[in-house]
Enzyme design. Structure first.
Site, PDB file in Angstrom:
ATOM      1  N   GLU A   1       5.263  -4.974  -0.660  1.00  0.00           N
ATOM      2  CA  GLU A   1       4.458  -3.756  -0.610  1.00  0.00           C
ATOM      3  C   GLU A   1       5.340  -2.533  -0.400  1.00  0.00           C
ATOM      4  OE1 GLU A   1       1.508  -3.780  -1.506  1.00  0.00           O
ATOM      5  OE2 GLU A   1       0.902  -5.886  -1.255  1.00  0.00           O
TER       6      GLU A   1
ATOM      7  N   ARG B   1     -14.819  -2.311   2.493  1.00  0.00           N
ATOM      8  CA  ARG B   1     -15.697  -2.426   1.310  1.00  0.00           C
ATOM      9  C   ARG B   1     -14.885  -2.875   0.095  1.00  0.00           C
ATOM     10  NH1 ARG B   1     -19.469   2.579   1.115  1.00  0.00           N
ATOM     11  NH2 ARG B   1     -20.439   1.424   2.812  1.00  0.00           N
TER      12      ARG B   1
ATOM     13  N   CYS C   1      -4.081  -6.138   6.649  1.00  0.00           N
ATOM     14  CA  CYS C   1      -2.656  -6.133   6.266  1.00  0.00           C
ATOM     15  C   CYS C   1      -2.126  -4.711   6.148  1.00  0.00           C
ATOM     16  CB  CYS C   1      -2.447  -6.891   4.954  1.00  0.00           C
ATOM     17  SG  CYS C   1      -2.664  -8.664   5.138  1.00  0.00           S
TER      18      CYS C   1
ATOM     19  N   HIS D   1       2.939  -9.615   0.657  1.00  0.00           N
ATOM     20  CA  HIS D   1       1.720 -10.397   0.422  1.00  0.00           C
ATOM     21  C   HIS D   1       2.079 -11.663  -0.354  1.00  0.00           C
ATOM     22  CE1 HIS D   1      -1.448  -7.182   1.266  1.00  0.00           C
ATOM     23  NE2 HIS D   1      -1.909  -8.261   1.846  1.00  0.00           N
TER      24      HIS D   1
END
Ligand code: PCA
Length: 210
Positions: A78, A88, A148, A172
Site C-alpha cells: 500500500e 460502507r 487496515c 495486503h
C-alpha cells in the site's frame, strides 16, 4: 535493528486471517533483525490504540503491518492511507461492522491529521525482491477505508508527528486456499508464499535502513 510486524485476527464471519497466520510463522529473529510480532484486533479504536502503544513501547526502526484483502489476486504494497473511516461498501449496499460492532461512516481518523499520508517504505525495492521469488505482487493506491487503512494511517500519523526516523507501511495479502467459503472471486495464495514475500520485504528494508 527492530521491526514491529503486525497481522490481524479473523473478521467478517471468517475463522482465519492469513495476516495473523503469517505472524505466527515468522521467527523472533531474522538475519540479525529483531521481529516484534503482534496480532491486532479488527476494531478501529482498539487497533489504533494498540499500534500506538506498541510504537511507544518498542521504539522500532520499522513498522510493517499486514492485513487481508481477499478480493485481490496479488500481494499489495500500500502506498497511501487516507484520513477516513467508512464501513460502507463502494456501491453503497452494505455496511460491515468491525469486530466490536463499531460502524463509522465518513468519519475522520484524526482532526489534526493530513488528508492522507504516503508510506515512507521503499515500495519499488520491495516489489523487486518479491518478484524475484516469482510471487504475485503489486503496488496499491488504496488501502480501503476499513481497519487496515485506519492502522496504516495511525502509524504514519505517529511517524509524521513524533517519530521521523521510523519507516512505516502496510501490505495486503489475498485469501488462503482453505478460505473457500469467503472466496467468491477465486483468488488465493499459499501461506508459504506469503511468508516468503514478507521475509523478502524485511530483508530489503533492513538492507536499506542499515
Ligand atoms: N483486513 C481488513 C481489516 C483486517 C484485515 O485483515 C481491511 O482490509 O481493512
Amino acid at each position: 535493528m527492530k521491526i514491529l510486524i503486525t497481522g490481524f485476527e479473523p473478521f467478517n464471519k471468517s475463522n482465519i486471517n492469513p495476516s495473523g497466520e503469517i505472524i505466527k510463522k515468522l521467527p523472533e529473529e531474522l538475519e540479525g533483525i529483531t521481529l516484534i510480532r503482534e496480532i491486532l484486533p479488527v476494531e478501529f479504536k482498539r487497533a489504533s490504540i494498540t499500534i500506538k502503544e506498541l510504537m511507544k513501547l518498542h521504539q522500532p526502526d520499522v513498522v510493517l503491518s499486514i492485513g487481508q484483502a481477499g478480493n485481490r489476486p496479488e500481494i499489495c504494497i500500500e502506498r497511501v492511507a487516507i484520513n477516513l473511516d467508512c464501513v460502507r461498501s463502494s456501491d453503497g449496499s452494505r455496511e460491515l461492522p468491525d469486530n466490536g460492532g463499531d460502524m463509522p461512516v465518513d468519519v475522520k481518523i484524526k482532526e489534526d491529521g493530513e488528508n492522507a499520508y504516503f508510506t515512507n517504505l521503499p515500495v519499488w525495492d520491495l516489489i523487486k525482491k518479491v518478484k524475484e521469488k516469482d510471487i504475485a505482487v503489486a503496488v496499491s493506491y488504496s488501502a480501503g477505508s476499513f481497519v487496515c487503512n485506519h492502522v496504516m494511517y495511525t502509524a504514519l500519523y505517529e511517524v509524521d508527528k513524533y517519530y521521523p526516523n521510523i519507516s512505516a507501511g502496510f501490505v495486503h495479502v489475498p485469501f488462503l486456499p482453505i478460505q473457500k467459503e469467503d472466496n467468491k472471486k477465486g483468488y488465493f495464495m499459499e501461506l508459504k508464499d506469503m511468508v516468503t514475500a514478507i521475509q523478502e520485504m524485511i530483508a530489503a528494508i533492513a538492507k536499506i535502513k542499515s
